[in-house]
Design an enzyme around this catalytic site. Sequence first.
Site, PDB file in Angstrom:
ATOM      1  N   HIS A  61      -2.938  -4.814  -2.806  1.00 58.06           N
ATOM      2  CA  HIS A  61      -2.133  -4.253  -3.425  1.00 58.06           C
ATOM      3  C   HIS A  61      -2.255  -2.959  -3.393  1.00 58.06           C
ATOM      4  O   HIS A  61      -1.103  -2.780  -2.469  1.00 58.06           O
ATOM      5  CB  HIS A  61      -3.834  -3.754  -1.514  1.00 58.06           C
ATOM      6  CG  HIS A  61      -5.667  -4.966  -1.976  1.00 58.06           C
ATOM      7  ND1 HIS A  61      -6.027  -4.845  -1.351  1.00 58.06           N
ATOM      8  CD2 HIS A  61      -5.495  -6.423  -2.446  1.00 58.06           C
ATOM      9  CE1 HIS A  61      -6.890  -6.179  -1.411  1.00 58.06           C
ATOM     10  NE2 HIS A  61      -6.516  -6.801  -1.907  1.00 58.06           N
ATOM     11  N   GLU A  63      -2.243  -0.039  -1.916  1.00 60.88           N
ATOM     12  CA  GLU A  63      -2.763   0.887  -0.040  1.00 60.88           C
ATOM     13  C   GLU A  63      -0.747   0.180  -0.225  1.00 60.88           C
ATOM     14  O   GLU A  63       0.030   0.929   0.125  1.00 60.88           O
ATOM     15  CB  GLU A  63      -3.177   0.574   0.279  1.00 60.88           C
ATOM     16  CG  GLU A  63      -4.730   1.859  -0.644  1.00 60.88           C
ATOM     17  CD  GLU A  63      -5.213   0.260  -0.756  1.00 60.88           C
ATOM     18  OE1 GLU A  63      -6.470   0.623  -0.888  1.00 60.88           O
ATOM     19  OE2 GLU A  63      -5.178  -0.538  -1.706  1.00 60.88           O
ATOM     20  N   CYS A  91      -9.983  -1.617   1.701  1.00 56.26           N
ATOM     21  CA  CYS A  91     -10.313  -2.441   2.163  1.00 56.26           C
ATOM     22  C   CYS A  91     -10.201  -2.757   3.807  1.00 56.26           C
ATOM     23  O   CYS A  91      -9.166  -2.142   4.175  1.00 56.26           O
ATOM     24  CB  CYS A  91      -9.933  -4.139   1.743  1.00 56.26           C
ATOM     25  SG  CYS A  91      -8.291  -4.595   1.501  1.00 56.26           S
ATOM     26  N   CYS A  94      -6.141  -3.296   4.220  1.00 56.71           N
ATOM     27  CA  CYS A  94      -5.043  -1.991   3.589  1.00 56.71           C
ATOM     28  C   CYS A  94      -5.565  -1.357   5.004  1.00 56.71           C
ATOM     29  O   CYS A  94      -4.463  -0.826   5.419  1.00 56.71           O
ATOM     30  CB  CYS A  94      -5.508  -1.710   2.512  1.00 56.71           C
ATOM     31  SG  CYS A  94      -4.733  -2.425   0.794  1.00 56.71           S
TER      32      CYS A  94
END
Length: 157
Positions: A61, A63, A91, A94
């Site tokens: 992801h 992040e 999420c 993260c």
Amino acid sequence: MIEDSVPLPGEDVSFMRAALSLAERAQGQGEVPVGAVLVHDGRIVGEGFNRPISTCDPTAHAEMVALREAAGHLGTYRLLNTTLYCTLEPCAMCAGGLVHARVARLVFGARDPKAGACGSVLNLLDARELNHRVVCTGGVLEEECGALLRAFFAARR
């Protein structure tokens, strides 16, 4: 707790625009358009955009990519006194990464009512059971960030 960011500090808008540019790169590669930059002392020290499809890595992801790059750049996994700017509310994975890295502040654009772990569905950033809290500001350039995501998913349908 999410703090709404009104009025918007100029620095937050500037760094969110950098994250939006990365989100557009993700979109260009067929990935969900999410971008993130990690800032330390007014400088971007890590950046990332979603890459789980192209890398076959569920942890890629935006992040997490930004956290990894910043940790390498700074030479430590403790990212003290940093701010992460992300176009979408993180999420659970993260948000957990932000807590473990000891990021001081998160600024995000669009809220995620299905998987947001920074106030929308749950809030890991302010969990009393954890040993670190992350200050969170949501809604910076929210319309622009959300519009990019909506357009991406509309084109897929």
